[in-house]
Motif scaffolding. Structure first.
Motif, PDB file in Angstrom:
ATOM      1  N   ARG A  14       0.818  -1.194   0.000  1.00 19.35           N
ATOM      2  CA  ARG A  14       0.000   0.000   0.000  1.00 19.35           C
ATOM      3  C   ARG A  14       0.867   1.266   0.000  1.00 19.35           C
ATOM      4  N   GLY A  17       1.961   1.862  -3.425  1.00 16.23           N
ATOM      5  CA  GLY A  17       0.876   2.413  -4.252  1.00 16.23           C
ATOM      6  C   GLY A  17       0.638   3.901  -3.972  1.00 16.23           C
ATOM      7  N   PHE A  18       0.741   4.252  -2.707  1.00 13.35           N
ATOM      8  CA  PHE A  18       0.557   5.633  -2.318  1.00 13.35           C
ATOM      9  C   PHE A  18       1.643   6.516  -2.920  1.00 13.35           C
ATOM     10  N   THR A  19       2.854   6.004  -2.893  1.00 12.19           N
ATOM     11  CA  THR A  19       3.985   6.763  -3.470  1.00 12.19           C
ATOM     12  C   THR A  19       3.781   6.980  -4.956  1.00 12.19           C
ATOM     13  N   GLN A  20       3.280   5.913  -5.590  1.00 10.05           N
ATOM     14  CA  GLN A  20       3.020   6.037  -7.029  1.00 10.05           C
ATOM     15  C   GLN A  20       1.939   7.080  -7.303  1.00 10.05           C
ATOM     16  N   ASP A  21       0.882   7.106  -6.454  1.00  9.20           N
ATOM     17  CA  ASP A  21      -0.185   8.097  -6.623  1.00  9.20           C
ATOM     18  C   ASP A  21       0.343   9.533  -6.485  1.00  9.20           C
ATOM     19  N   ILE A  22       1.209   9.712  -5.490  1.00  8.98           N
ATOM     20  CA  ILE A  22       1.783  11.040  -5.275  1.00  8.98           C
ATOM     21  C   ILE A  22       2.618  11.476  -6.466  1.00  8.98           C
ATOM     22  N   ASP A  23       3.379  10.586  -7.001  1.00  7.13           N
ATOM     23  CA  ASP A  23       4.209  10.911  -8.175  1.00  7.13           C
ATOM     24  C   ASP A  23       3.354  11.315  -9.367  1.00  7.13           C
ATOM     25  N   GLU A  24       2.255  10.544  -9.556  1.00  2.00           N
ATOM     26  CA  GLU A  24       1.357  10.885 -10.664  1.00  2.00           C
ATOM     27  C   GLU A  24       0.702  12.244 -10.451  1.00  2.00           C
ATOM     28  N   LEU A  25       0.287  12.443  -9.187  1.00  2.00           N
ATOM     29  CA  LEU A  25      -0.350  13.728  -8.874  1.00  2.00           C
ATOM     30  C   LEU A  25       0.624  14.905  -9.083  1.00  2.00           C
ATOM     31  N   LYS A  26       1.857  14.680  -8.673  1.00  3.71           N
ATOM     32  CA  LYS A  26       2.894  15.705  -8.824  1.00  3.71           C
ATOM     33  C   LYS A  26       3.112  16.035 -10.303  1.00  3.71           C
ATOM     34  N   TYR A  28       0.988  15.547 -12.653  1.00  2.00           N
ATOM     35  CA  TYR A  28      -0.214  16.189 -13.162  1.00  2.00           C
ATOM     36  C   TYR A  28      -0.201  17.692 -12.869  1.00  2.00           C
TER      37      TYR A  28
END
Length: 541
Positions: A14, A17-26, A28
């Motif tokens: 998890r 996954g959270f780290t990946q979400d942050i990277d994508e958000l960054k 974006y």
């Protein structure tokens, strides 16, 4: 442990996954920021294009009233580079004294505080050191708070103001022309009374009589007064012509000889075109124009100087000469240039105004150049002046060349011509009427007198068979001269009518001449002039 491991493993998964979400958000948001930056850059680029494409000079000020932007029109107007303007305070941008009637900083702060637009019109900018420039300046707040920027527009309205000033000048001149003509008319009537009585007394007096000399002095005074009214009529474009064919160079050299003989210390040089075409002008009037300009130049050169005279010919076409007001045709051009002190723009604008003078009280009437302007305009010509302080002055005069078919009227001799017949004299001035009747009686004529137009028409109706000539004053109460002429001609279409006026050959007189009037007498007229006119009319049958 397994659970923990599982939990740890699950946690790790998890966490990954959270780290990946942050990277994508960054990524974006980075893309969005870049997009916004590009949009801002595009907007700024568009704004710059808009600002620089505006033809009016423009400045943008921040809340501290410091210049942050200047468009190309402004930079070109002040002939400065961008880095020389950006960063300047508002008090450095506007020359001192540009807003003499406004507290500039107070007005601008009111704009920032209220958001209202401030327009300052007809601001005189004298900072260039040359001609006055008229400005229209507009201040507009860009945003909604007093901390927002301020945009300043400049509009040069000098051409518009100059046209407005020229219109005002033309209206003023027209008013004064009417006043001058009226004064001249009444003054000439007074002079005629003095002149006539003096002339009649001289006719019946021995030349050795001690009062003869005094009467001649009175006549000289009348002549000076008549000369003054002629100047007024010349300005009012109502002066009678006595045209003859002349060659301008000869008249110019004659005037130079007169001027040079009394005004020492002025060097005169000439550049005169040979074989100049002939002009049909009144030489006395043109000579008056020349002497007035010469005298003006002499006053402009108190320590001496040079007066340069040049003549040439000019062919005015349908286009290209509109700025001079010339009709198509051939013209003689005379340029008179002095090396004097020159004139500022304000003086140039007023130089042809009647009674305007830069001399001390008692040193000039201010009528000389005004009369010169009227004389040239009356000759269907044009006069222009160009001058700069410290660089002298040039007058350009344009006179139309005479067509071969145009010929001046022949002059009569100076002897008094006596005659016989009945003359109806119509004049509202008692002094003029009685004096003229006595003069006509001395010349051998029987005279009927009418005090106004109504009585004149009645007397003509009663005595139409015996009246040989009507002398008709044009300006009268109750019934104007042109209406009297119309009614007399209705009674007798062949009636001979000699017009007379203290004004000159104005529109009414010219129209009546076209309709068959026999001639025109300019008051004050002497016994010789009236005897010649009557003899000429009687001879023509």
């Amino acid at each position: 442990m397994g659970l923990l491991e599982e939990k740890g493993k699950h946690f790790a998964v998890r966490q990954a996954g959270f780290t990946q979400d942050i990277d994508e958000l960054k990524k974006y948001y980075e893309r969005q920021v870049k997009k916004l930056r590009d949009q801002v850059q595009n907007v700024n680029a568009v704004n710059r294009k808009i600002i620089h494409s505006i033809p009016l000079p423009l400045l943008i000020l921040d809340e501290t009233l410091t210049v942050v932007k200047a468009n190309n029109a402004y930079l070109n107007t002040v002939n400065k580079k961008k880095n020389e303007v950006v960063g300047l305070r508002i008090t450095q941008v506007f020359p001192e004294g540009l807003f003499p009637e406004h507290n500039l900083l107070t007005k601008i702060r009111e704009v920032l505080a209220s958001g209202r637009t401030l327009c300052l019109t007809n601001i005189q900018d004298k900072s260039s050191g040359h001609a006055v420039r008229y400005m229209h300046v507009t201040f507009v707040r860009i945003g909604r708070t007093e901390n927002d920027e301020l945009i300043v527009f400049f509009e040069d309205i000098t051409e518009h103001m100059n046209l407005q000033l020229q219109l005002q000048q033309a209206q003023k001149v027209e008013t004064i022309e009417t006043l001058a003509a009226g004064i001249a008319h009444h003054f000439n009537n007074i002079l005629m009374g003095i002149q006539g009585h003096a002339s009649i007394m001289l006719m019946s007096m021995d030349a050795n009589d001690p009062f003869c000399k005094r009467l001649k002095k009175i006549e000289e005074g009348v002549e000076k007064g008549a000369d003054l009214t002629q100047k007024l009529l010349g300005f009012a474009k109502e002066r009678e012509f006595d045209p003859v064919l002349i060659e301008l160079n000869n008249l110019l050299l004659k005037s130079v000889a007169i001027f040079g003989g009394v005004r020492r210390g002025i060097k005169i040089d000439t550049n005169l075109q040979e074989n100049m075409p002939m002009l049909l002008v009144d030489p006395c009037q043109i000579e008056e124009v020349l002497l007035n300009i010469f005298i003006n130049a002499w006053h402009a050169m108190p320590n001496g100087g040079t007066l340069h005279l040049e003549t040439s010919t000019l062919l005015a076409h349908k286009t290209g000469s509109s700025d001079l007001g010339l009709r198509p045709g051939e013209y003689v051009k005379l340029s008179i240039t002095d090396t004097g002190v020159g004139m500022d723009p304000e003086t140039q604008h007023r130089i042809f105004e009647p009674f305007f003078t830069t001399r001390k009280i008692g040193e000039g009437t201010g009528l000389g150049l005004a009369a010169a302007y009227g004389i040239i305009e009356n000759h269907k010509g044009t006069i222009r002046v160009f001058s700069k302080l410290g660089e002298g002055t040039t007058f350009h005069i344009y006179l139309p060349v005479t067509k071969e078919s145009e010929q001046p009227e022949p002059k009569l001799s100076d002897m008094i011509i006596r005659g016989s017949g009945t003359v109806l004299l119509v004049d509202d001035e008692d002094l003029i009427r009685d004096l003229s009747a006595e003069t006509l009686g001395l010349l051998g004529y029987t005279v009927l007198k009418a005090k106004d137009g109504i009585e004149g028409v009645s007397l003509y109706q009663q005595n139409k068979e015996s009246i040989d000539l009507v002398i008709l004053d044009l300006v009268m109460p109750n019934m104007e001269g042109n209406e009297v002429f119309r009614r007399i001609r209705a009674i007798n279409p062949d009636a001979k009518v000699l017009l007379a006026s203290g004004a000159s050959m104005n529109g009414d007189a010219k129209e009546l001449i076209k309709k068959g009037a026999s001639g025109f007498l300019q008051k004050p007229y002497g016994i010789k002039a009236v005897s010649h006119k009557i003899a000429q009319i009687m001879k023509e049958g």
